[in-house]
Design a protein around this motif. Structure first.
Motif, mmCIF file in Angstrom:
data_model
loop_
_atom_site.group_PDB
_atom_site.id
_atom_site.type_symbol
_atom_site.label_atom_id
_atom_site.label_comp_id
_atom_site.label_asym_id
_atom_site.label_seq_id
_atom_site.Cartn_x
_atom_site.Cartn_y
_atom_site.Cartn_z
ATOM 1 N N PHE A 11 0.854 -1.188 0.000
ATOM 2 C CA PHE A 11 0.000 0.000 0.000
ATOM 3 C C PHE A 11 0.890 1.238 0.000
ATOM 4 O O PHE A 11 1.773 1.375 0.857
ATOM 5 C CB PHE A 11 -0.889 0.045 1.241
ATOM 6 C CG PHE A 11 -2.032 -0.936 1.247
ATOM 7 C CD1 PHE A 11 -2.348 -1.686 0.117
ATOM 8 C CD2 PHE A 11 -2.808 -1.097 2.390
ATOM 9 C CE1 PHE A 11 -3.398 -2.585 0.119
ATOM 10 C CE2 PHE A 11 -3.863 -2.002 2.399
ATOM 11 C CZ PHE A 11 -4.162 -2.749 1.273
ATOM 12 N N VAL A 12 0.669 2.121 -0.952
ATOM 13 C CA VAL A 12 1.342 3.418 -0.972
ATOM 14 C C VAL A 12 0.346 4.454 -0.468
ATOM 15 O O VAL A 12 -0.725 4.628 -1.061
ATOM 16 C CB VAL A 12 1.832 3.786 -2.388
ATOM 17 C CG1 VAL A 12 2.439 5.193 -2.396
ATOM 18 C CG2 VAL A 12 2.858 2.764 -2.872
ATOM 19 N N LEU A 13 0.691 5.122 0.606
ATOM 20 C CA LEU A 13 -0.205 6.088 1.235
ATOM 21 C C LEU A 13 0.171 7.484 0.758
ATOM 22 O O LEU A 13 1.173 8.057 1.185
ATOM 23 C CB LEU A 13 -0.097 5.985 2.761
ATOM 24 C CG LEU A 13 -0.151 4.556 3.343
ATOM 25 C CD1 LEU A 13 -0.089 4.605 4.875
ATOM 26 C CD2 LEU A 13 -1.390 3.816 2.869
ATOM 27 N N GLY A 14 -0.602 8.014 -0.181
ATOM 28 C CA GLY A 14 -0.331 9.327 -0.744
ATOM 29 C C GLY A 14 -0.238 9.274 -2.250
ATOM 30 O O GLY A 14 0.492 8.434 -2.811
ATOM 31 N N GLY A 15 -0.993 10.150 -2.938
ATOM 32 C CA GLY A 15 -1.058 10.132 -4.395
ATOM 33 C C GLY A 15 -0.462 11.358 -5.041
ATOM 34 O O GLY A 15 -0.896 11.755 -6.133
ATOM 35 N N GLY A 16 0.544 11.970 -4.401
ATOM 36 C CA GLY A 16 1.268 13.058 -5.042
ATOM 37 C C GLY A 16 2.365 12.511 -5.935
ATOM 38 O O GLY A 16 2.431 11.302 -6.208
ATOM 39 N N VAL A 17 3.275 13.369 -6.385
ATOM 40 C CA VAL A 17 4.314 12.931 -7.310
ATOM 41 C C VAL A 17 5.206 11.873 -6.669
ATOM 42 O O VAL A 17 5.632 10.922 -7.337
ATOM 43 C CB VAL A 17 5.149 14.133 -7.810
ATOM 44 C CG1 VAL A 17 5.958 14.788 -6.690
ATOM 45 C CG2 VAL A 17 6.065 13.700 -8.960
ATOM 46 N N ILE A 18 5.464 11.982 -5.362
ATOM 47 C CA ILE A 18 6.305 10.997 -4.696
ATOM 48 C C ILE A 18 5.599 9.645 -4.624
ATOM 49 O O ILE A 18 6.172 8.607 -4.960
ATOM 50 C CB ILE A 18 6.691 11.482 -3.285
ATOM 51 C CG1 ILE A 18 7.513 12.779 -3.356
ATOM 52 C CG2 ILE A 18 7.474 10.398 -2.542
ATOM 53 C CD1 ILE A 18 8.850 12.642 -4.044
ATOM 54 N N GLY A 19 4.336 9.645 -4.183
ATOM 55 C CA GLY A 19 3.605 8.397 -4.038
ATOM 56 C C GLY A 19 3.370 7.688 -5.356
ATOM 57 O O GLY A 19 3.568 6.466 -5.480
ATOM 58 N N VAL A 20 2.949 8.430 -6.368
ATOM 59 C CA VAL A 20 2.638 7.809 -7.664
ATOM 60 C C VAL A 20 3.913 7.282 -8.328
ATOM 61 O O VAL A 20 3.921 6.181 -8.907
ATOM 62 C CB VAL A 20 1.906 8.817 -8.576
ATOM 63 C CG1 VAL A 20 1.738 8.255 -9.986
ATOM 64 C CG2 VAL A 20 0.542 9.170 -7.985
#
Length: 418
Positions: free
Chosen positions: A4-13
């Motif tokens: 699970f990646v928590l966060g959909g900004g440039v870092i997360g995506v």
């Protein structure tokens, strides 16, 4: 592994992309309705390894006093009864020495350079487009004192093998022809030809599409209420759609990562520093910038993104306050209007702010946390767009038990435990 990646900004995506490339089953969670709708939405647009430097450095405390007194100063502090704010500021002040500055920069530059090279490889492999330009950055000096003070910066660039050009007034105009009309307002500049520009939001949208094509699932509009741990592991996350569990978790929630880590009794020294931007439609191509111009006096970046000019700046320490202050807009308008008059339609500009997740020493937190199945990718400050691909690739290697291509040991949160 199921991750699970928590966060959909440039870092997360971007992290999700490289994890999927490594063969993992990945799901991204974000409370917004799509990717890159918070801090990644309208940043300054720079991919600038040449500017990968800590904010904390020798002379910064005295400069901060000067900046606070300037009408269009780059620093704003809005004091609050927030112990995390004051603790973070004190830790930052501890890093304002020549020795710590050199150490922290030595940890940032390799990651930034690696990230730019990783981004180039990604472009070549996928054809991803995001209004990118590869025409460098020009740091513009309005005074002779600023130009004379570049000696230290040049030595650092030489040390790390970063290409640079020290330009006089005519050289600056050669790089940015529109400056010919205001030649009396600056004396010279320092150009970094290896730097790039691009629309971070557009890039993240395209990356999300590439992720979906590789099997990544996105759970937009999903709020994570809390994270449950048992002993030294994350057990599951609780969301407004129920409890969910995975084999491993990546914390990539920007400034908000610190709030969740405190609840897990594993605090990290990440604090929000608000930045502002305006996005200005180009009115006259010949009067607009070609790439990025950094106005050294006001610490404002003026970047060409397709048919728009992105103007970003200000370091405002005010916690998680997302109010838009008109005085900050006037500073951005003053800088771009002074150097590129007529280049953009300021009356049609949109105004925005975002919370940069800053560490007190400068380098981000990339690696395994004190919890065995929780990994961090946060704390990039103003360099999230610059370091996104490199940080994501490094973390994907760590999670996949591969040796990263650069030394990432000192990017780990362990450095705060020593």
């Amino acid at each position: 592994m199921k991750i699970f990646v928590l966060g959909g900004g440039v870092i997360g995506v971007t992290t999700a992309y490289y994890l999927a490339e490594a063969g993992h089953e990945v799901t991204v969670f974000d409370r917004q309705k799509g990717p890159a709708l918070e801090t990644s939405f309208a940043n300054a647009g720079e991919v600038s390894p040449g500017y990968a430097s800590p904010w904390a450095g020798p002379g910064i405390p005295l400069k901060a006093i000067k900046w606070l007194l300037m009408k269009h100063g780059p620093l704003v502090v809005r004091p609050a009864f927030d112990p995390h704010m004051w603790t973070w500021l004190l830790k930052m002040l501890r890093n304002c020495t020549a020795e710590r500055y050199a150490l922290n920069k030595s940890r940032m530059v390799p990651l930034a350079e690696y990230s730019r090279d990783t981004l180039k490889a990604l472009r070549a492999a996928t054809g991803i487009a995001y209004d990118e330009r590869t025409k460098g950055t020009l740091q513009l000096f309005r005074t002779q004192k600023q130009l004379d003070g570049t000696g230290g910066d040049v030595e650092v660039l030489k040390k790390y093998g970063v290409p640079y050009e020290l330009l006089d007034r005519e050289g600056c105009i050669g790089a940015e022809p529109a400056l010919a009309g205001v030649r009396g307002k600056f004396v010279g500049g320092l150009r970094l030809p290896g730097d790039e520009t691009g629309d971070c939001k557009m890039f993240t949208d395209r990356m999300a599409e590439l992720c979906v094509a590789r099997g990544v699932t996105f759970e937009y509009g999903t709020t994570i209420s809390y994270i449950v741990r048992t002993r030294n592991r994350i057990k599951h996350i609780n969301t407004d759609k129920g409890g969910l569990s995975a084999d491993a978790y990546v914390m990539a929630m920007g400034s908000y990562s610190a709030q969740f880590m405190r609840k897990l009794k594993r605090p990290i020294p990440v604090y929000p520093v608000k930045g502002y931007s305006i996005t200005v439609p180009v009115k006259d191509v010949g009067a607009a910038p070609v790439s990025t111009v950094m106005d050294e006096t006001y610490k404002v970046a003026i970047t060409r993104l397709g048919d728009r000019i992105r103007v970003g700046g200000t370091a405002e320490i005010s916690g998680f306050d997302l109010r838009l202050h008109e005085t900050r807009r006037r500073t951005l308008e003053h800088s771009v209007g002074d150097l590129f008059p007529g280049g953009g339609d300021l009356k049609a500009a949109s105004f925005w702010c975002g919370l940069r997740p800053m560490t007190p020493d400068g380098p981000p937190l990339v690696g395994q946390s004190e919890l065995s199945n929780l990994y961090l990718n946060t704390g990039h400050g103003t360099l999230g767009w610059t370091m996104a691909c490199g940080s994501a690739r490094v973390l994907a290697d760590i999670i996949s038990n591969r040796v990263p291509e650069i030394n990432a040991r000192d990017l780990s949160p362990d450095r705060y435990l020593k």
